[in-house]
Design a protein around this motif. Structure first.
Motif, short mmCIF file in Angstrom:
data_model
loop_
_atom_site.label_atom_id
_atom_site.label_comp_id
_atom_site.label_asym_id
_atom_site.label_seq_id
_atom_site.Cartn_x
_atom_site.Cartn_y
_atom_site.Cartn_z
N LEU A 1 0.83 -1.21 0.00
CA LEU A 1 0.00 0.00 0.00
C LEU A 1 0.86 1.27 0.00
N PHE A 2 1.98 1.24 0.73
CA PHE A 2 2.88 2.39 0.76
C PHE A 2 3.48 2.64 -0.63
N ALA A 3 3.91 1.57 -1.29
CA ALA A 3 4.50 1.71 -2.63
C ALA A 3 3.46 2.20 -3.64
N ILE A 4 2.24 1.69 -3.55
CA ILE A 4 1.18 2.14 -4.46
C ILE A 4 0.90 3.62 -4.25
N GLY A 5 0.84 4.04 -2.99
CA GLY A 5 0.58 5.45 -2.70
C GLY A 5 1.72 6.36 -3.13
N LYS A 6 2.93 5.90 -2.97
CA LYS A 6 4.09 6.74 -3.28
C LYS A 6 4.39 6.79 -4.78
N LYS A 7 4.34 5.63 -5.45
CA LYS A 7 4.74 5.56 -6.85
C LYS A 7 3.58 5.61 -7.83
N GLN A 8 2.34 5.56 -7.33
CA GLN A 8 1.15 5.68 -8.16
C GLN A 8 1.11 4.64 -9.30
N PHE A 9 1.11 3.36 -8.96
CA PHE A 9 0.96 2.30 -9.95
C PHE A 9 -0.10 1.32 -9.49
N GLU A 10 -0.52 0.45 -10.41
CA GLU A 10 -1.56 -0.53 -10.09
C GLU A 10 -0.94 -1.79 -9.51
N PHE A 11 -1.70 -2.47 -8.66
CA PHE A 11 -1.24 -3.71 -8.04
C PHE A 11 -1.30 -4.84 -9.05
N SER A 12 -0.23 -5.61 -9.12
CA SER A 12 -0.17 -6.77 -10.00
C SER A 12 0.30 -7.97 -9.19
N GLU A 13 -0.51 -9.03 -9.19
CA GLU A 13 -0.15 -10.23 -8.43
C GLU A 13 1.13 -10.86 -8.97
N GLU A 14 1.25 -10.92 -10.29
CA GLU A 14 2.44 -11.52 -10.91
C GLU A 14 3.70 -10.75 -10.54
N ARG A 15 3.61 -9.44 -10.57
CA ARG A 15 4.78 -8.61 -10.24
C ARG A 15 5.18 -8.80 -8.77
N MET A 16 4.18 -8.90 -7.90
CA MET A 16 4.47 -9.10 -6.48
C MET A 16 5.18 -10.43 -6.26
N LEU A 17 4.69 -11.48 -6.92
CA LEU A 17 5.29 -12.80 -6.74
C LEU A 17 6.67 -12.90 -7.40
N LYS A 18 6.90 -12.15 -8.49
CA LYS A 18 8.21 -12.16 -9.14
C LYS A 18 9.27 -11.49 -8.27
N ASP A 19 8.88 -10.54 -7.44
CA ASP A 19 9.83 -9.84 -6.58
C ASP A 19 10.31 -10.70 -5.42
N ILE A 20 9.64 -11.81 -5.14
CA ILE A 20 10.01 -12.70 -4.04
C ILE A 20 10.81 -13.87 -4.64
N PRO A 21 12.07 -14.04 -4.22
CA PRO A 21 12.94 -15.04 -4.87
C PRO A 21 12.39 -16.46 -4.89
N HIS A 22 11.85 -16.96 -3.78
CA HIS A 22 11.37 -18.34 -3.75
C HIS A 22 10.10 -18.53 -4.56
N MET A 23 9.33 -17.47 -4.75
CA MET A 23 8.10 -17.57 -5.54
C MET A 23 8.40 -17.43 -7.04
N ARG A 24 9.49 -16.74 -7.39
CA ARG A 24 9.86 -16.55 -8.79
C ARG A 24 10.13 -17.90 -9.44
N ALA A 25 10.79 -18.79 -8.72
CA ALA A 25 11.10 -20.12 -9.27
C ALA A 25 9.81 -20.90 -9.54
N LYS A 26 8.82 -20.80 -8.64
CA LYS A 26 7.56 -21.50 -8.84
C LYS A 26 6.83 -20.98 -10.08
N ILE A 27 6.85 -19.66 -10.29
CA ILE A 27 6.17 -19.06 -11.43
C ILE A 27 6.81 -19.53 -12.73
N GLU A 28 8.16 -19.57 -12.77
CA GLU A 28 8.85 -20.00 -13.97
C GLU A 28 8.56 -21.45 -14.29
N VAL A 29 8.45 -22.31 -13.27
CA VAL A 29 8.13 -23.72 -13.49
C VAL A 29 6.71 -23.86 -14.04
N GLU A 30 5.76 -23.08 -13.48
CA GLU A 30 4.37 -23.14 -13.94
C GLU A 30 4.24 -22.66 -15.38
#
Length: 112
Positions: A80-109
């Protein structure tokens, strides 16, 4: 996180190392609201559901369900702080890509 009272504090004295808890030194209503929102996000949002499942079922150092929800409250505050400060839309994929252990799961899927 500090304003909501969700900062972590370890209860130690000398050689004794106590448990780590949240401080609860903040806005009680804000903390309660964040917790209720996180409960709904875990139930309805696939990204938060995946994070909650990872935190509670990871092989090394799994969190209890309540600890996982508090960790997700902190994540929600940062989002919420980042959305308020940088004025962008929330993206589930982007959030999960920023987390190292979740990035590997997304690439496998995506590969499957």
């Amino acid at each position: 996180m500090k304003l909501a009272g969700l900062s972590l504090k370890e209860n130690t004295s000398g050689k004794h190392k106590g448990r780590t808890k949240i401080t609860k030194r903040g806005r009680k209503k804000l903390r309660a609201l964040l917790f209720r929102v996180c409960m709904i996000m875990v139930a309805k949002n696939s990204a938060f559901k995946a994070l909650h499942a990872y935190y509670t079922q990871r092989p090394d150092n799994p969190l209890k369900k309540m600890q996982s929800l508090i960790a997700l409250c902190n994540k929600l505050i940062r989002i919420l702080f980042a959305i308020g400060k940088k004025q962008f839309e929330f993206s589930e994929e982007r959030m999960l890509k920023d987390i190292p252990h979740m990035r590997a799961k997304i690439e496998v899927e995506k590969a499957a």
